[in-house]
Design a protein around this motif. Sequence first.
Motif, short mmCIF file in Angstrom:
data_model
loop_
_atom_site.label_atom_id
_atom_site.label_comp_id
_atom_site.label_asym_id
_atom_site.label_seq_id
_atom_site.Cartn_x
_atom_site.Cartn_y
_atom_site.Cartn_z
N GLU A 63 1.04 -1.02 -0.09
CA GLU A 63 -0.21 -0.05 -0.03
C GLU A 63 0.58 1.21 0.26
O GLU A 63 0.08 1.73 -0.67
CB GLU A 63 -1.19 0.34 1.43
N GLY A 119 0.97 4.40 -2.93
CA GLY A 119 0.87 5.45 -2.38
C GLY A 119 2.23 6.11 -3.30
O GLY A 119 1.50 7.74 -3.80
N LEU A 161 0.81 6.64 -6.53
CA LEU A 161 -0.48 8.18 -6.95
C LEU A 161 -0.33 9.20 -6.66
O LEU A 161 0.32 9.99 -7.55
CB LEU A 161 -1.55 8.05 -5.54
N ASN A 171 0.44 11.72 -9.81
CA ASN A 171 -0.27 13.77 -8.88
C ASN A 171 1.02 14.38 -9.39
O ASN A 171 0.41 15.58 -10.30
CB ASN A 171 -0.31 14.18 -7.91
N MET A 191 -7.72 13.48 -8.95
CA MET A 191 -6.33 12.89 -7.97
C MET A 191 -7.59 11.96 -6.99
O MET A 191 -6.89 10.92 -6.37
CB MET A 191 -5.76 13.00 -7.47
N ILE A 192 -8.32 13.02 -6.99
CA ILE A 192 -9.52 12.43 -5.61
C ILE A 192 -10.23 11.04 -5.62
O ILE A 192 -10.33 10.42 -5.34
CB ILE A 192 -10.32 13.61 -5.19
N ILE A 211 -7.89 8.23 -6.45
CA ILE A 211 -7.26 8.09 -5.12
C ILE A 211 -8.87 6.95 -3.93
O ILE A 211 -8.64 6.13 -3.66
CB ILE A 211 -7.38 8.95 -3.87
N TRP A 212 -9.79 7.17 -4.56
CA TRP A 212 -10.34 6.76 -4.34
C TRP A 212 -11.28 5.13 -4.86
O TRP A 212 -11.44 4.23 -3.91
CB TRP A 212 -12.41 7.70 -4.48
N THR A 248 -8.60 3.66 -6.10
CA THR A 248 -7.47 2.57 -5.73
C THR A 248 -7.67 2.60 -4.30
O THR A 248 -7.59 1.30 -3.79
CB THR A 248 -6.45 4.22 -5.36
N ILE A 249 -8.25 3.13 -3.05
CA ILE A 249 -8.33 2.27 -2.33
C ILE A 249 -9.52 1.07 -2.19
O ILE A 249 -9.35 0.72 -1.71
CB ILE A 249 -9.08 4.00 -1.03
#
Length: 87
Positions: free
Chosen positions: A12, A16, A19, A23, A63-64, A67-68, A70-71
């Motif tokens: 993880e 990160g 990501l 970005n 990116m938000i 990331i959402w 990806t999580i």
Amino acid sequence: MQDQRFKVANREALIGVGLVIINFAIWFGFAYGLGSGDPSEYNYILGFPEWFFYSCIAGTVFMIFLIWITIKVFFKEVSFEEQEEEQ
């Protein structure tokens, strides 16, 4: 034997870092790609210079969302409780 939680945490963490690199590439590409020209020739979106809109506003929204996703797809819940090994 290595604790499984460390493998999950390392994977993880690498996601990160990936990501963050994505970005930065988006921000740098739009900010210096579109923003390197003559300011009198800038195009504007919602009152912002095009380079700023794409690098800071649209890039942040993208990116938000990334990331959402990806999580939801790659991250999993890990218990912080010590697990006793039965032998």
